[in-house]
Design a protein around this motif. Structure first.
Motif, PDB file in Angstrom:
ATOM      1  N   HIS A   1      56.362   7.992  -5.595  1.00 33.37           N
ATOM      2  CA  HIS A   1      57.763   8.272  -5.862  1.00 33.37           C
ATOM      3  C   HIS A   1      58.230   9.467  -5.052  1.00 33.37           C
ATOM      4  CE1 HIS A   1      56.746  11.749  -8.328  1.00 33.37           C
ATOM      5  NE2 HIS A   1      55.768  11.036  -8.822  1.00 33.37           N
ATOM      6  N   ASN A   2      59.542   9.599  -4.943  1.00 30.98           N
ATOM      7  CA  ASN A   2      60.032  10.665  -4.078  1.00 30.98           C
ATOM      8  C   ASN A   2      61.126  11.462  -4.768  1.00 30.98           C
ATOM      9  OD1 ASN A   2      60.013  12.180  -1.871  1.00 30.98           O
ATOM     10  ND2 ASN A   2      60.973  10.690  -0.487  1.00 30.98           N
ATOM     11  N   ASP A   3      60.954  11.716  -6.031  1.00 38.14           N
ATOM     12  CA  ASP A   3      61.930  12.532  -6.715  1.00 38.14           C
ATOM     13  C   ASP A   3      61.188  13.606  -7.483  1.00 38.14           C
ATOM     14  OD1 ASP A   3      61.982  11.739  -9.858  1.00 38.14           O
ATOM     15  OD2 ASP A   3      61.239  10.132  -8.591  1.00 38.14           O
ATOM     16  N   ALA A   4      61.982  14.502  -8.078  1.00 34.97           N
ATOM     17  CA  ALA A   4      61.356  15.676  -8.687  1.00 34.97           C
ATOM     18  C   ALA A   4      61.262  15.552 -10.199  1.00 34.97           C
ATOM     19  CB  ALA A   4      62.177  16.905  -8.313  1.00 34.97           C
ATOM     20  N   LYS A   5      61.396  14.341 -10.731  1.00 34.33           N
ATOM     21  CA  LYS A   5      61.550  14.255 -12.180  1.00 34.33           C
ATOM     22  C   LYS A   5      60.437  13.512 -12.912  1.00 34.33           C
ATOM     23  CE  LYS A   5      66.516  14.412 -11.832  1.00 34.33           C
ATOM     24  NZ  LYS A   5      67.673  13.563 -11.740  1.00 34.33           N
ATOM     25  N   SER A   6      59.324  13.251 -12.245  1.00 35.77           N
ATOM     26  CA  SER A   6      58.330  12.399 -12.889  1.00 35.77           C
ATOM     27  C   SER A   6      57.163  13.221 -13.400  1.00 35.77           C
ATOM     28  CB  SER A   6      57.842  11.386 -11.897  1.00 35.77           C
ATOM     29  OG  SER A   6      57.368  12.086 -10.780  1.00 35.77           O
ATOM     30  N   THR A   7      57.474  14.313 -14.052  1.00 30.95           N
ATOM     31  CA  THR A   7      56.407  15.236 -14.382  1.00 30.95           C
ATOM     32  C   THR A   7      55.728  14.967 -15.707  1.00 30.95           C
ATOM     33  OG1 THR A   7      58.202  16.654 -14.980  1.00 30.95           O
ATOM     34  CG2 THR A   7      57.009  17.224 -13.023  1.00 30.95           C
ATOM     35  N   SER A   8      56.393  14.335 -16.653  1.00 31.02           N
ATOM     36  CA  SER A   8      55.772  14.257 -17.966  1.00 31.02           C
ATOM     37  C   SER A   8      54.459  13.485 -17.915  1.00 31.02           C
ATOM     38  CB  SER A   8      56.721  13.645 -18.979  1.00 31.02           C
ATOM     39  OG  SER A   8      57.273  12.490 -18.425  1.00 31.02           O
ATOM     40  N   HIS A   9      54.421  12.411 -17.115  1.00 29.94           N
ATOM     41  CA  HIS A   9      53.167  11.674 -16.976  1.00 29.94           C
ATOM     42  C   HIS A   9      52.093  12.569 -16.365  1.00 29.94           C
ATOM     43  CE1 HIS A   9      50.175   9.138 -14.978  1.00 29.94           C
ATOM     44  NE2 HIS A   9      50.265   8.438 -16.091  1.00 29.94           N
ATOM     45  N   ASP A  10      52.468  13.321 -15.329  1.00 30.07           N
ATOM     46  CA  ASP A  10      51.500  14.222 -14.678  1.00 30.07           C
ATOM     47  C   ASP A  10      50.976  15.250 -15.659  1.00 30.07           C
ATOM     48  OD1 ASP A  10      52.411  12.848 -12.523  1.00 30.07           O
ATOM     49  OD2 ASP A  10      53.232  14.565 -11.457  1.00 30.07           O
ATOM     50  N   ALA A  11      51.879  15.749 -16.498  1.00 29.87           N
ATOM     51  CA  ALA A  11      51.479  16.796 -17.457  1.00 29.87           C
ATOM     52  C   ALA A  11      50.391  16.258 -18.371  1.00 29.87           C
ATOM     53  CB  ALA A  11      52.696  17.237 -18.275  1.00 29.87           C
ATOM     54  N   ILE A  12      50.508  14.996 -18.753  1.00 29.09           N
ATOM     55  CA  ILE A  12      49.508  14.399 -19.643  1.00 29.09           C
ATOM     56  C   ILE A  12      48.243  14.071 -18.850  1.00 29.09           C
ATOM     57  CG2 ILE A  12      49.028  12.393 -21.132  1.00 29.09           C
ATOM     58  CD1 ILE A  12      52.195  12.349 -21.500  1.00 29.09           C
ATOM     59  N   ALA A  13      48.444  13.509 -17.638  1.00 19.20           N
ATOM     60  CA  ALA A  13      47.301  13.025 -16.853  1.00 19.20           C
ATOM     61  C   ALA A  13      46.365  14.148 -16.426  1.00 19.20           C
ATOM     62  CB  ALA A  13      47.811  12.281 -15.625  1.00 19.20           C
ATOM     63  N   GLN A  14      46.882  15.375 -16.361  1.00 18.07           N
ATOM     64  CA  GLN A  14      46.008  16.433 -15.845  1.00 18.07           C
ATOM     65  C   GLN A  14      45.097  17.037 -16.919  1.00 18.07           C
ATOM     66  OE1 GLN A  14      48.602  19.285 -13.980  1.00 18.07           O
ATOM     67  NE2 GLN A  14      49.703  19.740 -15.851  1.00 18.07           N
ATOM     68  N   ILE A  15      45.266  16.629 -18.166  1.00 17.32           N
ATOM     69  CA  ILE A  15      44.399  17.111 -19.254  1.00 17.32           C
ATOM     70  C   ILE A  15      43.504  15.943 -19.697  1.00 17.32           C
ATOM     71  CG2 ILE A  15      44.383  18.131 -21.579  1.00 17.32           C
ATOM     72  CD1 ILE A  15      46.033  19.889 -19.786  1.00 17.32           C
ATOM     73  N   ASP A  16      42.190  16.164 -19.836  1.00 17.37           N
ATOM     74  CA  ASP A  16      41.334  15.043 -20.234  1.00 17.37           C
ATOM     75  C   ASP A  16      41.265  14.913 -21.760  1.00 17.37           C
ATOM     76  OD1 ASP A  16      39.436  16.787 -21.239  1.00 17.37           O
ATOM     77  OD2 ASP A  16      38.046  16.542 -19.561  1.00 17.37           O
ATOM     78  N   SER A  17      40.523  13.898 -22.221  1.00 19.16           N
ATOM     79  CA  SER A  17      40.544  13.605 -23.657  1.00 19.16           C
ATOM     80  C   SER A  17      39.887  14.725 -24.478  1.00 19.16           C
ATOM     81  CB  SER A  17      39.862  12.263 -23.927  1.00 19.16           C
ATOM     82  OG  SER A  17      38.582  12.292 -23.336  1.00 19.16           O
ATOM     83  N   ASP A  18      39.091  15.598 -23.831  1.00 18.55           N
ATOM     84  CA  ASP A  18      38.516  16.743 -24.551  1.00 18.55           C
ATOM     85  C   ASP A  18      39.429  17.962 -24.490  1.00 18.55           C
ATOM     86  OD1 ASP A  18      36.221  15.345 -25.188  1.00 18.55           O
ATOM     87  OD2 ASP A  18      35.262  15.869 -23.285  1.00 18.55           O
ATOM     88  N   GLY A  19      40.615  17.804 -23.921  1.00 20.23           N
ATOM     89  CA  GLY A  19      41.543  18.929 -23.855  1.00 20.23           C
ATOM     90  C   GLY A  19      41.275  19.866 -22.684  1.00 20.23           C
TER      91      GLY A  19
END
Ligand code: NCD
Length: 330
Positions: free
Chosen positions: A2-20
């Motif tokens: 994607h090429n916009d600045a608004k797709s962060t919520s998925h990234d915010a979740i994806a960068q933390i693993d299931s152990d936190g």
């Protein structure tokens, strides 16, 4: 990608693993304040063990994958990894098989097959580091070193660390960010860090063409007049005109731009007398900042560079060290 600045919520979740645990660093958007503070504290600890050299990452390999030019970010990631004992590969995009048509993901999978542990990625398209993180074959970590106009999380952290060293209480701070905010991943990551750490007021100043959509920064005050925006400010963060992300027609003349939005010594006098001056670099003297201000006593520009190494050590240690800190729950 994607090429916009608004797709962060998925990234915010994806960068933390299931152990936190922090698994990748893609964005500061959505990163809880205690995680940001923990990274800054860790950077501060590296800074105070002045040489900062350790063997924490001995046996690990970090690949710098820079598809856009860089001086500060690439060099400081390189130094940070080396000072922690890691092996560093500075992948040379120009002489690599990407010039023979190999896709970015095939390149990454090739490097993973050689057992690389981390990819530090800079790319002109927003979302590229997140895309890589979703397609990894291994447990490698992805560190966003700047993607399009989307995010530059280690810059946001190093700016927060630099400011915290001079102004530990953010609650009363009036921060003005002036310049090409529309195209700036630094502005976005700075705003996320400053909000998370409770900054009193964030003012964004630019002409209408260089501001993002009004709904992107609902908690910031928007200004078009720099004389008004800087009045009473505690910190001025200046940004370069990122012509590489503009249509030719949108590029203002440099002298007009300096008159309206440049930080001159006279304009700085409208701020508080102890107003701090910051800039992520590279600076264009006489365009967004006057040389005497950039080199003057209120400037933290080179201190930002120094802190960049310690912040990148902290992030690499957090993501790669076997004895990484206890997981923090959001
Ligand atoms: C910035 C970037 O690349 O986003 N520079 C940096 O990393 N210090 C800002 C810019 O290029 O203007």
């Amino acid at each position: 990608m994607h090429n916009d600045a608004k797709s962060t919520s998925h990234d915010a979740i994806a960068q933390i693993d299931s152990d936190g645990r922090l698994r990748h660093l893609l964005t500061l958007d959505g990163l809880p304040p205690n995680r940001i503070t923990a990274l800054l504290d860790r950077a501060e600890a590296f800074r105070s063990t002045s040489a900062g050299v350790s063997k924490l990452l001995a046996g690990r390999t970090v690949v710098n994958l820079f598809f856009e030019p860089s001086t500060r970010t690439r060099t400081s990631f390189d130094l940070a990894a080396q000072r922690l004992g890691a092996l560093v590969i500075n992948f040379d995009v120009a002489s690599s098989s990407t010039s023979k048509g190999e896709t970015l993901l095939d390149t990454v999978h090739t490097l993973e097959a050689m057992h690389c542990d981390a990819f530090v990625v800079r790319h002109k398209e927003s979302g590229t580091p997140a895309t890589i993180s979703r397609h990894l074959h291994s447990h490698a970590a992805v560190l966003n070193a700047g993607d399009g106009n989307h995010a530059h999380p280690t810059q946001g952290l190093l700016d927060a660390l630099t400011l915290r060293r001079h102004r530990p209480d953010f609650s009363t701070l009036r921060v003005v960010i002036c310049g090409d905010i529309r195209h700036s991943r630094v502005a976005r990551s700075d705003v996320h860090a400053l909000h998370a750490l409770g900054a009193g007021e964030i003012r964004l100043c630019a002409s209408a063409e260089l501001l993002p959509d009004a709904d992107e920064f609902p908690r910031c005050r928007i200004f078009h007049n720099f004389d008004e925006a800087i009045a009473g400010a505690d910190v001025a963060i200046m940004l370069r005109l990122q012509k590489e992300r503009m249509q030719a027609a949108a590029i203002p003349s440099e002298s007009d731009y300096f008159t309206r939005y440049g930080l001159s010594a006279a304009r700085l006098q409208r701020a508080r007398t102890d107003c701090l001056v910051m800039h992520p670099g590279p600076i264009n003297r006489g365009v967004e900042i006057a040389a005497d201000v950039a080199d003057g006593p209120q400037s933290l520009i080179l201190e930002q560079v120094t802190n960049g190494v310690f912040v990148r050590m902290a992030v690499l240690a957090e993501l790669l060290a076997a004895d990484s800190t206890t997981p923090l729950r959001a």
